[in-house]
Enzyme design. Structure first.
Site, short mmCIF file in Angstrom:
data_model
loop_
_atom_site.label_atom_id
_atom_site.label_comp_id
_atom_site.label_asym_id
_atom_site.label_seq_id
_atom_site.Cartn_x
_atom_site.Cartn_y
_atom_site.Cartn_z
CG HIS A 138 13.52 -15.00 20.31
ND1 HIS A 138 13.80 -14.88 18.97
CD2 HIS A 138 12.30 -15.59 20.38
CE1 HIS A 138 12.79 -15.39 18.27
NE2 HIS A 138 11.88 -15.83 19.10
CB SER A 190 7.59 -9.49 17.88
OG SER A 190 8.72 -8.85 18.41
N GLY A 191 8.10 -12.27 19.26
CA GLY A 191 8.94 -13.23 19.98
C GLY A 191 10.23 -12.64 20.53
CE LYS A 218 6.45 -13.69 11.80
NZ LYS A 218 6.26 -14.42 13.02
CG ASP A 272 12.84 -15.05 25.40
OD1 ASP A 272 13.44 -15.20 26.47
OD2 ASP A 272 12.70 -13.94 24.85
CG ASP A 289 13.15 -21.70 9.87
OD1 ASP A 289 13.59 -22.81 9.51
OD2 ASP A 289 13.45 -20.63 9.30
N GLY A 340 3.26 -10.91 18.31
CA GLY A 340 2.88 -9.69 17.61
C GLY A 340 2.69 -9.76 16.11
CB THR A 341 5.05 -10.22 13.30
OG1 THR A 341 5.91 -9.24 13.86
CG2 THR A 341 5.02 -10.08 11.80
CB THR A 342 2.34 -14.73 14.34
OG1 THR A 342 3.70 -15.04 14.07
CG2 THR A 342 1.45 -15.89 13.94
CG HIS A 384 10.77 -19.47 14.48
ND1 HIS A 384 11.21 -20.74 14.75
CD2 HIS A 384 10.90 -18.77 15.63
CE1 HIS A 384 11.59 -20.80 16.01
NE2 HIS A 384 11.41 -19.62 16.57
NE ARG A 443 13.29 -25.39 31.00
CZ ARG A 443 13.70 -24.23 30.44
NH1 ARG A 443 12.97 -23.17 30.53
NH2 ARG A 443 14.83 -24.14 29.81
CG ASP A 451 8.51 -16.76 21.73
OD1 ASP A 451 7.49 -16.82 21.03
OD2 ASP A 451 9.66 -16.65 21.26
#
Length: 138
Positions: free
Chosen positions: A91, A58-59, A16, A94, A84, A39-41, A12, A100, A64
């Site tokens: 989201h 990205s999430g 990061k 997601d 976080d 994406g960003t990570t 999150h 799960r 995700d």
């Protein structure tokens, strides 16, 4: 030589920096995995550590869920997801899908540095042990 196991890395926004710090400490171990990330990570891991990372969306844009689908297909060894717990996440469904999928398919998931370290170090220990299957065959 067998293919390296896939390790998914997600964080999150509020976590990061923690994930990047973790990656700096364990870069040599992380290089033993095929890395996938949201994406960003993923871009941060590429830019800051020059790691080879397959990036998904990205999430909030479905990353995700993309990683969850790889879990369902049986293509992920473990997930490191620095969550976080105090932030709001639009989201959230997601995120729950990803969690799960890990639980249904018995995929280890680390949500903090302590458990992430156990996952990457355990794999390193496994790789250093003699292959027990070859001993049984003789």
């Amino acid at each position: 030589m067998p293919e390296a196991p896939v390790l998914a890395l997600i964080a999150h926004d509020g976590k990061k920096a923690d994930l990047i710090s973790f990656a700096h400490k364990h870069a040599d171990l992380l290089r033993q995995f095929q890395l996938v990330a949201t994406g960003t990570t993923g871009q941060m891991l590429i830019d800051e550590l020059d790691l080879d990372v397959v990036r998904y969306h990205s999430g909030p844009l479905g990353g995700d869920v993309q990683i969850a689908s790889r879990i369902v297909e049986g293509n992920v060894y473990a997930v490191v997801f620095f969550i976080d717990p105090l932030g709001k996440h639009p989201h959230e469904p997601d995120i729950q899908t990803l969690l799960r999928a890990c639980n249904v398919h018995n995929v280890p998931i680390a949500t903090n540095e302590s458990t992430a370290r156990l996952i990457v170090e355990r794999r390193a220990v496994q790789d250093s042990l003699p292959n027990r299957d070859s001993d049984d065959a003789s």
